[in-house]
Design an enzyme around this catalytic site. Sequence first.
Site, PDB file in Angstrom:
ATOM      1  N   GLN A 127      63.266  51.080  51.625  1.00  0.00           N
ATOM      2  CA  GLN A 127      63.975  51.526  50.455  1.00  0.00           C
ATOM      3  C   GLN A 127      65.841  52.075  50.202  1.00  0.00           C
ATOM      4  OE1 GLN A 127      61.405  54.367  48.203  1.00  0.00           O
ATOM      5  NE2 GLN A 127      61.535  53.456  46.412  1.00  0.00           N
TER       6      GLN A 127
ATOM      7  N   SER B 246      65.743  56.086  59.220  1.00  0.00           N
ATOM      8  CA  SER B 246      64.919  57.245  58.050  1.00  0.00           C
ATOM      9  C   SER B 246      63.839  57.688  58.744  1.00  0.00           C
ATOM     10  CB  SER B 246      64.075  55.664  56.826  1.00  0.00           C
ATOM     11  OG  SER B 246      65.135  54.708  56.592  1.00  0.00           O
TER      12      SER B 246
ATOM     13  N   CYS C  84      66.231  61.384  49.909  1.00  0.00           N
ATOM     14  CA  CYS C  84      65.358  62.173  49.419  1.00  0.00           C
ATOM     15  C   CYS C  84      64.945  63.041  51.252  1.00  0.00           C
ATOM     16  CB  CYS C  84      64.039  61.895  49.798  1.00  0.00           C
ATOM     17  SG  CYS C  84      63.727  60.235  49.675  1.00  0.00           S
ATOM     18  N   ASN C  85      66.230  61.708  51.808  1.00  0.00           N
ATOM     19  CA  ASN C  85      65.973  62.875  53.131  1.00  0.00           C
ATOM     20  C   ASN C  85      67.667  63.135  53.566  1.00  0.00           C
ATOM     21  OD1 ASN C  85      66.365  60.100  54.299  1.00  0.00           O
ATOM     22  ND2 ASN C  85      63.974  59.594  54.256  1.00  0.00           N
ATOM     23  N   ARG C  86      68.620  62.465  53.273  1.00  0.00           N
ATOM     24  CA  ARG C  86      69.682  62.646  54.059  1.00  0.00           C
ATOM     25  C   ARG C  86      71.263  62.595  53.024  1.00  0.00           C
ATOM     26  NH1 ARG C  86      70.561  59.440  57.898  1.00  0.00           N
ATOM     27  NH2 ARG C  86      68.415  59.061  58.367  1.00  0.00           N
TER      28      ARG C  86
ATOM     29  N   GLY D 139      56.306  60.610  36.749  1.00  0.00           N
ATOM     30  CA  GLY D 139      58.123  60.174  37.397  1.00  0.00           C
ATOM     31  C   GLY D 139      58.077  58.832  36.503  1.00  0.00           C
TER      32      GLY D 139
ATOM     33  N   GLN E 273      68.914  52.593  48.096  1.00  0.00           N
ATOM     34  CA  GLN E 273      69.426  53.111  48.014  1.00  0.00           C
ATOM     35  C   GLN E 273      71.493  53.462  48.691  1.00  0.00           C
ATOM     36  OE1 GLN E 273      67.140  55.899  50.210  1.00  0.00           O
ATOM     37  NE2 GLN E 273      65.896  56.087  48.240  1.00  0.00           N
TER      38      GLN E 273
ATOM     39  N   GLU F 123      61.816  51.948  56.235  1.00  0.00           N
ATOM     40  CA  GLU F 123      61.560  51.061  55.329  1.00  0.00           C
ATOM     41  C   GLU F 123      62.815  50.655  54.922  1.00  0.00           C
ATOM     42  OE1 GLU F 123      63.026  53.093  52.697  1.00  0.00           O
ATOM     43  OE2 GLU F 123      64.256  54.388  53.833  1.00  0.00           O
TER      44      GLU F 123
END
Length: 430
Positions: free
Chosen positions: A116, A109, A50-52, A189, A120, A114
């Site tokens: 998560q 991150s 979600c950010n890369r 979700g 990923q 973090e």
Amino acid sequence: MSILLLSVSHHTAPMSTVSALSLTADETMKLCHGIAATDHVDEVAVLSTCNRTEVYARVDRFHAGLDEVTAALAAAGGGDLGSLQQHCAVYFDEGAVAHAFAVAAGLDSMVVGESQILGQFRTALAIGQQAGTVGTSLNALFQQGIRVGKRVQTETEIGAAGRSLVTSAYEVVTETGGGLEGRRVLVIGAGSMASLAARTAAAHGARVVAVNRTHERARHLTASIEGATAVPWSHRRAALAEADVVVACTGAKGLVLDAADLAGTPVTHVVDLALPRDVDPAVDSMLQLITLETLAARADHEDPAGVGAARQLVATEVADFLASRRAAQVAPTVVALRSMASDVVGAELQRLDGRLPELGEAERAEIARTVRRVVDKLLHHPTVRVQEFAADQQVDYAAALRDLFALDPQSVAAVMSAPGSPGRSAEDPQ
């Protein structure tokens, strides 16, 4: 081995650009296949979160490989090549290793530390393996990166903190609207982010309700969370009418919540962790909307405890990995040297047969063993030492060995160009 890494992240680009490059698993695999089919890339893996979005590629030419990777990524995002070039960071070889390990450790991150990202990172490797585009070089890089990430999570204070985008978002909710205990949290979700949001809210004493287009997935999400319930997608408006906090993270390509959906509800905070967005930005005029941009701005002012120790651990792992790789890169020279020695011994023994044809089989075999033992002993020390010295970046001991023994460049090149050889390298990016 030469690794090229192209990164577009919250550090280098606006979230709109990062959002445009957000890829599903199928899109990621398609991009891997497309890049691997180009002329100067023979291994590729793609990390998209979600950010890369980052492309890891093994290339035989820096500039040509970079052009191919950039063009393919721009096409995948449906954007302009020139715009992408302005919003990306490029890392090569040792810099790529350092960046990869920092990413796997959560040090690059949006929420530093973090955990998560480690999952990923594993997923990116798995997709590349499934696509058949990950070979020995990228496999070694990713496997070691996963190991580094695990060490940071288990051995440092920053890893023990359990930080995530979800916890950061809930901190904002708590600071501006009180804690989550006793409040009603609606999670829209059913993916990994939604699961984390639901579990974290429940752990803070919230009453959790989950809703998803596929009701069975929402039921599965809540099955192991005490007190949590799942409602069908058709009942989402009723669920909104009873919620205090909403967390949206569906992965849908369009908006799932707008101002009309929230009008007249008791909702005070909406957290949008999706990329692309789940929530209409206009909602921000009605109540507090917490987005990835919100969390990115917040992260700029954070200095979490333990980050120094984590960075030192990563730096040590990078140095060890690079030293091992440099040692492996002298292997083609050592193989070529021993091959040359074997050829020389073979030629001399054949000449001996011509000069002394009366030698018996036993004598001939003993002479052959003796000559080979002598050659092995003479070569043992220099080949062992050149591997030990390979960690020294200031001197190319493999080149010195090639010059001292007048090794045929073609024989060394043949070993270096073999598939999976650690000795393959690209042209100087300068």
